[in-house]
Write an enzyme that holds these catalytic residues in place. Sequence first.
Site, short mmCIF file in Angstrom:
data_model
loop_
_atom_site.label_atom_id
_atom_site.label_comp_id
_atom_site.label_asym_id
_atom_site.label_seq_id
_atom_site.Cartn_x
_atom_site.Cartn_y
_atom_site.Cartn_z
N SER A 1 1.00 -1.08 0.09
CA SER A 1 -0.09 0.13 0.00
C SER A 1 0.71 1.17 -0.13
O SER A 1 2.07 1.18 0.38
CB SER A 1 -0.86 -0.08 1.33
OG SER A 1 -0.30 0.26 2.38
N LYS A 2 0.40 2.15 -0.18
CA LYS A 2 1.06 3.66 -0.22
C LYS A 2 1.47 3.80 0.97
O LYS A 2 2.75 4.70 1.17
CB LYS A 2 -0.20 4.56 -0.76
CG LYS A 2 0.60 6.19 -0.90
CD LYS A 2 -0.16 6.86 -1.66
CE LYS A 2 -0.03 8.21 -1.03
NZ LYS A 2 1.13 8.79 -0.25
#
Length: 504
Positions: A262-263
């Site tokens: 994920s970011k």
Amino acid sequence: MTERRVRVRFAPSPTGALHIGGVRTALYNYLFARQHGGDMIFRIEDTDSNRFVPGAEEYILESFKWLGIPFDEGVSFGGEYGPYRQSERREIYKKYVQILLDGDKAYYAFDTPAELDAKRAEIVNFQYDASTRMQMRNSLTLSKEEVDALIDGGNQYVVRFKIEPNEDVHITDLIRGEVVINSSILDDKVLYKSADGLPTYHLANIVDDHLMEISHVIRGEEWLPSAPLHVLLYRAFGWEDSMPAFAHLPLLLKPEGNGKLSKRDGDRLGFPVFPLEWHDPKSGEVSSGYRESGYLPEAVINFLALLGWNPGNDQEIMSMDELVQLFDLSHCSKSGAKFDYKKGIWFNHEYIMMKPDEEIARLFVPVLKEHGVEEPFEKVVAVAGMMKNRVSFVRELWETCSFFFVAPAEYDEKTVKKRWKEYSAQQMTELAEVLAGIEDFSIENQEKIVMNWIAEKGYHTGDIMNAFRLALVGEGKGPHMFDITAIIGREETIARLEKAIEEL
Ligand code: GLU
């Protein structure tokens, strides 16, 4: 049967920055297309107007330009199967929705959100499907007259896919083999909404893959659950014979622990998850990109290529052309690929070493400018050539070799204690005189003359060289002394010796 022409597509929805996983998907599509002399198509899937983000399409295009992944057809590239932006294909989809309605493969549904909520409250795990559809307000339960009246009266409706229950749907996946799922778990997916006159992703995706003669659908694993529905849609249209082959790529996983990359992992560990820096137009948030962080596009490509695939041996460094030759969909892994961002840094280091010195110098010039340094390009090239094997990013060259461009502002205390002896000032004064007398300031000549002088005087080579280095570099590290002096020149060398003599 003649071999089908290979045609693949990368079909992002313009909902924000392109995630690095999407870049890998596009890369695999590209490698596959080129390997088979096929076509690579860029399609924009923008039928969900609520999620549209301005600038996303341009961002995606610029990303591929930077990465060196060209498309043969599509939005901004042209081609004979256009338009390639789904929002410009409304009329086409309407026609195909009608075909399904006429063939009794789909039906109108008029249930309001409130009615749907009520059903959900009434039935545990409610799903709009064969088991419940006859309790709902749709063209299967209403008379033809009622349906016409509702539509003519301007009531909103959706068109739902009528999925026959209890049927095994077989999906042949080039990576996963045969996947079988039972149609009963699927719901009657909405294919079209009268509210905006647009189809949903599923319908548009299938119609376009068919019309654009897509031969292989290579996409992320997150789309695997949609595949049975897609197969059923192909069947409903009677397009089984032209159904593309599927390949669902493994997920990219967090660098540590479990779960999808994920970011937030990037923010936490300090690596980008986007190819280019992204300025979110809504939140104003700026997210880092591989380009702006100093990665070379070739390194990013090489790094991504190996996330989920390998050539079957331990070769790691591969150019795009080599990847095209070696890539093999059937060698992609089924299980997720850990996003080892440190490996990405390693690749960058390797590619910096492989790049011509001139190219590294060109990238280094702006960094020098930031530090107020403007020097002849040949000098930058020489320094880049000498120092590039010590860094993973071009900007790190400054910390490793600023002494080529500016005199040390201070001297490392520990090194001074250890290397600057009581007789060093005297020896360095003499060395400065020796150097001043050298006409040909080449590395070899300096070395010969200085070494002779040391021998003649009976000095200790280590004493001289350590103090010399301290005076020029300010610390005990750096390349060979005469490599440094040859680049900075006689004047500067002597000036730095005098400064050290005075200050130490
Ligand atoms: N529009 C989908 C996406 O954003 C395309 C999925 C597919 O390749 O079918 O990834």
